[in-house]
Design an enzyme around this catalytic site. Structure first.
Site, mmCIF file in Angstrom:
data_model
loop_
_atom_site.group_PDB
_atom_site.id
_atom_site.type_symbol
_atom_site.label_atom_id
_atom_site.label_comp_id
_atom_site.label_asym_id
_atom_site.label_seq_id
_atom_site.Cartn_x
_atom_site.Cartn_y
_atom_site.Cartn_z
ATOM 1 N N ASP A 1 0.812 -1.214 0.000
ATOM 2 C CA ASP A 1 0.000 0.000 0.000
ATOM 3 C C ASP A 1 0.848 1.269 0.000
ATOM 4 O OD1 ASP A 1 -2.001 -1.828 0.269
ATOM 5 O OD2 ASP A 1 -2.938 -0.890 2.022
ATOM 6 N N HIS B 1 3.830 -2.334 3.035
ATOM 7 C CA HIS B 1 3.890 -0.986 2.455
ATOM 8 C C HIS B 1 5.147 -0.806 1.622
ATOM 9 C CE1 HIS B 1 0.930 -0.515 5.663
ATOM 10 N NE2 HIS B 1 0.437 0.487 4.956
HETATM 11 ZN ZN LIG Z 1 -2.507 3.154 3.282
#
Ligand SMILES: [Zn+2]
Length: 471
Positions: free
Chosen positions: A66, A217
């Site tokens: 993400d 991430h």
């Molecule tokens: Zn996020």
């Protein structure tokens, strides 16, 4: 039986009222106390979807990254390439603007792309649905310019829990989006510079499920996530998992609605507008051209026993194969409640495409007790159903509804057409525009069953098909 008596009482009551009073009665909700889609969403209830998900036969891990593309994306892509593992990147529109070349690389290397809103700012996304929708649209516009398609995968910043109410889920799903949370959090964004050992330990789930969606991430400050990645991949591989990119055929992991989040303020008029907006979006998302995901290298390298066909197919290929099956099972519509009417359509009489069912307007609505008239010159069909008059305009591609003489909803870009002399309409939109709702779905290889709650207002009893309320 109790329902029938109640409906009959309501009908007889209406019959005794002067016509001018009918709209007032309607506004007071004299429909026997049954709730419709709006009421259910307002009460915080989710509405089931007509989706057929594919359950993988082999345990599968979906790695997701993400907040990118960012400074860690290239390192992550290098590792994925080396390991031969496909993944999914939920990107931010403002980051896509900064590093479009990284997004092109993600797509070229066979990974899936998802929408993570434009700027990730909760204060703009979660006070009301409009803020969220605008950012999803904005990001999809940027992605269309960058890679040529509008992804249908969405991940909510911070996850849906404590953020989404039932309206958010409903409109996004009606627009054709698949909303994915996760069931394993690598914890790489709990604080700055989480060390790789801790990330890997978190990502190795203790409770193993058939499908694991792992959150990581690839934005600034996440170099340790890239360093932890080989260990995470090895862990699941040794357990016999394969890796795949997410797509619309994967049953989405979603948090339940948080009890502490009340449905946000949404009037019935606003609801009808959002519903129409969402339905209009479906038409443009249907052209999503996603690249064929790469196949997990482990399947051919001998690390894991190769699964038997068709599991070895990439999900998209499997989906296409399913769609091109020569004979689809018949569709049975149950027009409830209880042991109501049934309508069975064989494979030639209905369509199932882009996760939506399309049925002949006349067959459906006449079974509901409505009266259908066709104006060949204007290419419009009118459906008189109790207090509703629905007009399907094949020239303008619209579906609109008048309730008690007033136009209450117009749905532009409606996916309607004329086929073999029948007007074909989307099932859900039609039922909902006429005040009913889809209750449940049960799809198997031999039958597709859909239960509809359409007859509860009992107008079939009041107007047995002779009265055209338009004239
Ligand atoms: Zn996020």
């Amino acid at each position: 039986m109790r329902w029938f008596r109640l409906a009959l009482t309501v009908c007889l009551t209406l019959l005794l009222l002067p016509l001018t009073a009918i709209s007032a009665v309607w506004a007071d909700g004299a429909d026997g106390g049954r709730s419709d889609v709006y009421d259910r969403l307002k009460e915080g209830k989710r509405i089931p979807l007509e989706r057929a998900y594919t359950q993988p036969e082999q345990p599968t891990v979906y790695l997701t990254f993400d907040d990118g593309p960012g400074p860690t994306t290239a390192a992550v892509l290098d590792i994925l390439k080396e390991e031969g593992v496909p993944a999914t990147f939920f990107v931010l529109g403002e980051q896509v603007r900064r590093s479009p070349e990284l997004v092109r690389r993600i797509v070229e290397e066979g990974h899936a792309l998802g929408n993570h809103t434009y700027n990730h700012r909760y204060e703009q996304l979660y006070p009301d649905f409009g803020g969220f929708w605008e950012q999803v649209e904005q990001t999809n516009r940027v992605l269309e310019e960058t890679v040529g398609f509008r992804p249908s995968l969405v991940r909510a910043p911070g996850g849906t829990y404590n953020h989404f109410d039932a309206f958010y889920f409903y409109y996004l799903e009606q627009a054709g989006y698949s909303v994915f949370d996760w069931n394993v959090d690598s914890g790489d964004s709990l604080r700055v510079n989480v060390p790789r050992g801790e990330i890997a330990a978190n990502a190795k789930a203790k409770t193993l499920k058939r499908e694991m969606v792992v959150l990581m991430h690839d934005s600034a400050g996440h170099q340790e996530s890239a360093r932890a990645l080989p260990e995470v991949i090895r862990y699941y591989r040794e357990l016999g998992y394969r890796f795949a990119a997410l797509d619309e055929t994967v049953n989405p992991v979603q948090s339940s609605l948080s009890k502490s989040v009340k449905s946000k303020a949404m009037s019935r008029q606003e609801h009808e507008r959002w519903q129409a907006t969402a339905w209009e979006r479906t038409a443009s998302l249907s052209s999503v051209a996603r690249p064929v995901p790469m196949v997990d290298a482990a399947q051919s390298s001998g690390d894991v026993p190769p699964p038997s066909l068709p599991e070895a197919q990439a999900p998209l290929q499997a989906q296409e194969q399913a769609l091109s099956q020569p004979v689809a099972p018949p569709l049975e519509l149950r027009l409830g409640p209880g042991e109501g009417e049934r309508l069975t359509l064989d494979s030639a009489a209905y369509e199932f495409k882009h996760e939506k069912l399309y049925v002949p307007l006349r067959a459906l609505t006449e079974k509901m007790g409505a009266l259908v008239t066709w104006d060949g010159e204007r290419r419009t069909a009118s459906v008189a159903y109790g207090m509703y008059v629905m007009t399907v305009d094949l020239k303008a591609n619209t579906m609109s509804v008048e309730k008690a003489g007033k136009t209450t909803a117009t749905f532009h870009l409606a996916d309607v057409k004329l086929k073999d002399g029948s007007v074909i309409v989307p099932l859900r939109s039609t039922v909902e525009l006429l005040g009913g709702q889809v209750e449940s779905f049960a799809f198997s290889d031999t039958l597709r069953e859909v239960s509809l709650d359409v007859n509860h207002k009992g107008y079939g009893v009041l107007w047995p098909g002779k009265l055209d309320v338009r004239v």
